[in-house]
Design a protein around this motif. Structure first.
Motif, PDB file in Angstrom:
ATOM      1  N   VAL A 219       0.837  -1.205   0.000  1.00 53.83           N
ATOM      2  CA  VAL A 219       0.000   0.000   0.000  1.00 53.83           C
ATOM      3  C   VAL A 219       0.864   1.244   0.000  1.00 53.83           C
ATOM      4  O   VAL A 219       2.020   1.232   0.436  1.00 53.83           O
ATOM      5  CB  VAL A 219      -0.938   0.026   1.237  1.00 53.83           C
ATOM      6  N   ALA A 220       0.289   2.326  -0.481  1.00 49.41           N
ATOM      7  CA  ALA A 220       0.947   3.629  -0.423  1.00 49.41           C
ATOM      8  C   ALA A 220       0.661   4.333   0.898  1.00 49.41           C
ATOM      9  O   ALA A 220       1.373   5.267   1.277  1.00 49.41           O
ATOM     10  CB  ALA A 220       0.497   4.496  -1.591  1.00 49.41           C
ATOM     11  N   ASN A 221      -0.380   3.870   1.583  1.00 53.00           N
ATOM     12  CA  ASN A 221      -0.769   4.486   2.847  1.00 53.00           C
ATOM     13  C   ASN A 221      -1.462   3.436   3.707  1.00 53.00           C
ATOM     14  O   ASN A 221      -2.511   2.917   3.309  1.00 53.00           O
ATOM     15  CB  ASN A 221      -1.695   5.678   2.578  1.00 53.00           C
ATOM     16  N   GLN A 222      -0.894   3.122   4.861  1.00 48.31           N
ATOM     17  CA  GLN A 222      -1.479   2.083   5.703  1.00 48.31           C
ATOM     18  C   GLN A 222      -2.826   2.501   6.274  1.00 48.31           C
ATOM     19  O   GLN A 222      -3.684   1.643   6.518  1.00 48.31           O
ATOM     20  CB  GLN A 222      -0.521   1.725   6.843  1.00 48.31           C
ATOM     21  N   GLN A 223      -3.016   3.804   6.500  1.00 42.91           N
ATOM     22  CA  GLN A 223      -4.278   4.260   7.104  1.00 42.91           C
ATOM     23  C   GLN A 223      -5.430   4.187   6.097  1.00 42.91           C
ATOM     24  O   GLN A 223      -6.511   3.674   6.394  1.00 42.91           O
ATOM     25  CB  GLN A 223      -4.127   5.694   7.641  1.00 42.91           C
ATOM     26  N   THR A 224      -5.205   4.693   4.892  1.00 46.54           N
ATOM     27  CA  THR A 224      -6.260   4.687   3.879  1.00 46.54           C
ATOM     28  C   THR A 224      -6.305   3.375   3.096  1.00 46.54           C
ATOM     29  O   THR A 224      -7.272   3.103   2.398  1.00 46.54           O
ATOM     30  CB  THR A 224      -6.060   5.829   2.877  1.00 46.54           C
ATOM     31  N   ARG A 225      -5.233   2.579   3.222  1.00 42.38           N
ATOM     32  CA  ARG A 225      -5.099   1.303   2.501  1.00 42.38           C
ATOM     33  C   ARG A 225      -5.073   1.483   0.987  1.00 42.38           C
ATOM     34  O   ARG A 225      -5.443   0.582   0.236  1.00 42.38           O
ATOM     35  CB  ARG A 225      -6.200   0.313   2.925  1.00 42.38           C
ATOM     36  N   GLU A 226      -4.635   2.652   0.545  1.00 43.82           N
ATOM     37  CA  GLU A 226      -4.500   2.893  -0.887  1.00 43.82           C
ATOM     38  C   GLU A 226      -3.487   1.900  -1.460  1.00 43.82           C
ATOM     39  O   GLU A 226      -2.341   1.839  -1.008  1.00 43.82           O
ATOM     40  CB  GLU A 226      -4.015   4.314  -1.142  1.00 43.82           C
ATOM     41  N   PRO A 227      -3.869   1.099  -2.444  1.00 44.04           N
ATOM     42  CA  PRO A 227      -2.949   0.090  -2.970  1.00 44.04           C
ATOM     43  C   PRO A 227      -1.791   0.715  -3.736  1.00 44.04           C
ATOM     44  O   PRO A 227      -1.923   1.804  -4.308  1.00 44.04           O
ATOM     45  CB  PRO A 227      -3.832  -0.759  -3.885  1.00 44.04           C
ATOM     46  N   LEU A 228      -0.654   0.022  -3.755  1.00 47.30           N
ATOM     47  CA  LEU A 228       0.531   0.515  -4.452  1.00 47.30           C
ATOM     48  C   LEU A 228       0.373   0.417  -5.965  1.00 47.30           C
ATOM     49  O   LEU A 228       1.132   1.035  -6.708  1.00 47.30           O
ATOM     50  CB  LEU A 228       1.773  -0.250  -3.985  1.00 47.30           C
ATOM     51  N   ALA A 229      -0.596  -0.343  -6.399  1.00 48.66           N
ATOM     52  CA  ALA A 229      -0.986  -0.409  -7.814  1.00 48.66           C
ATOM     53  C   ALA A 229      -2.501  -0.555  -7.849  1.00 48.66           C
ATOM     54  O   ALA A 229      -3.087  -1.156  -6.956  1.00 48.66           O
ATOM     55  CB  ALA A 229      -0.311  -1.577  -8.522  1.00 48.66           C
ATOM     56  N   PRO A 230      -3.158  -0.019  -8.870  1.00 46.62           N
ATOM     57  CA  PRO A 230      -4.621  -0.075  -8.914  1.00 46.62           C
ATOM     58  C   PRO A 230      -5.132  -1.488  -9.157  1.00 46.62           C
ATOM     59  O   PRO A 230      -4.439  -2.320  -9.754  1.00 46.62           O
ATOM     60  CB  PRO A 230      -4.962   0.843 -10.092  1.00 46.62           C
ATOM     61  N   TYR A 231      -6.347  -1.746  -8.700  1.00 44.86           N
ATOM     62  CA  TYR A 231      -6.981  -3.034  -8.961  1.00 44.86           C
ATOM     63  C   TYR A 231      -7.088  -3.234 -10.476  1.00 44.86           C
ATOM     64  O   TYR A 231      -7.597  -2.380 -11.191  1.00 44.86           O
ATOM     65  CB  TYR A 231      -8.376  -3.070  -8.335  1.00 44.86           C
TER      66      TYR A 231
END
Length: 462
Positions: free
Chosen positions: A389-401
């Motif tokens: 993830v790019a951000n553990q709090q928002t759980r934004e993935p490091l690459a898009p689904y």
């Protein structure tokens, strides 16, 4: 550093320099003539493999790589296991091929060994060439058995590349092939880390996912459904182990509405999760079970459907309208017999469970605590996913689904530069070594992952 500077021969005895030259020619011919799956052909730069042994492969430059990919998660006994290689050669000398209407000893023994290990009364085996056609035939059997057509399949799943199987698949590879005419109804399964049900714990996730599934069936018409197909532990989609009670709840819903339960064990079966079949973790017996990959460790293509007594009886006096020219091919079945026997004799399933509990699982959790780019690690046995993830709090993935990213490309390049060959999908790295991997090899792989994750950490934004 290439293998040529370290050793003069590969494990297969071939001279490194001649192997590299042979590999270069193979690459040139590949790019001239080979059409690759799931790829834009012109942009593709595939890795050449010169040799493989145990938990390692050697690339086209002679570099030795620790194989944490299982290739496509099928080399459950590692590469070039001598007992399986010998069994294939022995079978080739005895009987290379025979039509499927005839009895052959390898097929009979393979069916016997598989039936001994499947749960419940899954005592009959229909052999296919691989996992996708196993899924195709399981669905066909369910439709004929019930007289119904529609099939339920979850999002975040993969069931194969043939027509019905790709329509059952719940990931973006389905989109260009889906014309909404295959009778498939998709649903959200449990996945607490990215919950569709606003759940706060596994119990809520399980209960809400089951309530949603039953309501969907009621709204779609219970009497219209032939089957529900679930990967016992979804593989390519992210290795999401079902929370307690979920699989048993699905079994109860199937029983309530007369729906056939199909367990897709193509990737999770044959020791990968630390049991012969992943469905055993949940104390659930499906009506049909599909398998492939690990049954031969990929040495010769083979798949199949294990069939319950009730569904077998449907076709006891009524011809099953399906078959394959190579169903139960002697070379493939001999490989299956040797693979299963080697796994049993050498305690590979128990080793996979121990590795997951004592080495790989704890090691991955330690990495998760050290790297802000790791959102979650999850898995069983030698079947683990690392969610980046790019951000553990928002759980934004490091690459898009459904896609990749420059950040993920950097991480994967770092893995290979460090000597590790991982399995990757979207924003995840999967750690899926062989069932007979050693503690030392797993620790080596964890060190390589640790180094690669420092690259991922540079892309963390919060």
């Amino acid at each position: 550093m290439t293998a040529s500077s370290e050793t003069k021969t590969l494990p297969n005895g071939q001279d490194v320099e001649s192997a590299i030259a042979e590999g270069k020619r193979a690459y040139e011919l590949d790019r001239q003539h080979v059409f690759h799956s799931w790829s834009a052909q012109a942009a593709l730069k595939p890795m050449t493999v010169l040799a493989a042994e145990g938990s390692y492969v050697w690339d086209g430059d002679g570099n030795k790589l620790l194989d944490f990919s299982g290739q496509l998660v099928f080399t459950n006994i590692g590469h070039q296991h001598p007992k399986v290689v010998a069994a294939i050669a022995e079978q080739a000398a005895k009987l290379c091929t025979i039509a499927p209407q005839h009895v052959n000893a390898a097929r009979s023994e393979a069916a016997h060994l598989i039936a001994e290990r499947t749960p419940g009364d899954l005592n009959h085996v229909f052999f296919t060439n691989g996992g996708a056609d196993a899924v195709e035939h399981a669905v066909r059997m369910a439709r004929l058995h019930t007289g119904r057509y529609k099939v339920l399949s979850r999002y975040r799943s993969y069931h194969g590349g043939t027509d019905t199987a790709i329509n059952l698949t719940g990931d973006p590879r389905r989109y260009p092939n889906d014309y909404a005419s295959a009778g498939v109804v998709h649903f959200n399964g449990p996945f607490l880390y990215r919950s569709s049900f606003y759940a706060e714990d596994e119990q809520q996730e399980s209960e809400r996912a089951l309530e949603y599934l039953e309501r969907l069936i009621q709204h779609e018409g219970p009497s219209s459904f032939a089957a529900i197909i679930l990967e016992s532990v979804p593989g390519t989609a992210g290795i999401m182990v079902a929370p307690p009670g979920y699989m048993a709840g699905v079994r109860a819903i199937c029983d309530k509405y007369g729906i056939v339960m199909i367990a897709d064990e193509v990737m999770a079966g044959f020791g990968r999760t630390g049991k012969w079949f992943a469905i055993e973790h949940f104390d659930v017996i499906p009506d049909l079970l599909t398998f492939a990959k690990g049954v031969t460790s990929g040495y010769v293509p083979l798949g199949g459907v294990a069939i319950s007594d009730a569904i077998y009886q449907t076709f006891a006096e009524r011809a099953y309208p399906g078959g394959l020219t190579y169903s139960g091919h002697p070379l493939a079945c001999a490989a299956a017999v040797a693979t299963i026997t080697a796994m049993a004799d050498e305690g590979m399933v128990d080793n996979a469970a121990r590795i997951g509990d004592d080495v790989l699982g704890p090691g991955l959790h330690k990495l998760a605590a050290q790297h802000p780019s790791v959102g979650e690690v999850r898995g069983l046995g030698v079947f683990w996913a690392i969610e980046l993830v790019a951000n553990q709090q928002t759980r934004e993935p490091l690459a898009p689904y459904g896609g990749s990213s420059p950040a993920m490309a950097e991480v994967l390049a770092a893995c290979k530069a460090n000597g590790l060959l991982p399995f990757a999908n979207f924003n995840r790295i999967h750690a899926v070594p062989p069932c007979n991997v050693s503690d030392a090899e797993v620790n080596e792989g964890l060190q390589m992952l640790d180094a690669a994750l420092t690259i991922a950490d540079k892309h963390v934004t919060g």
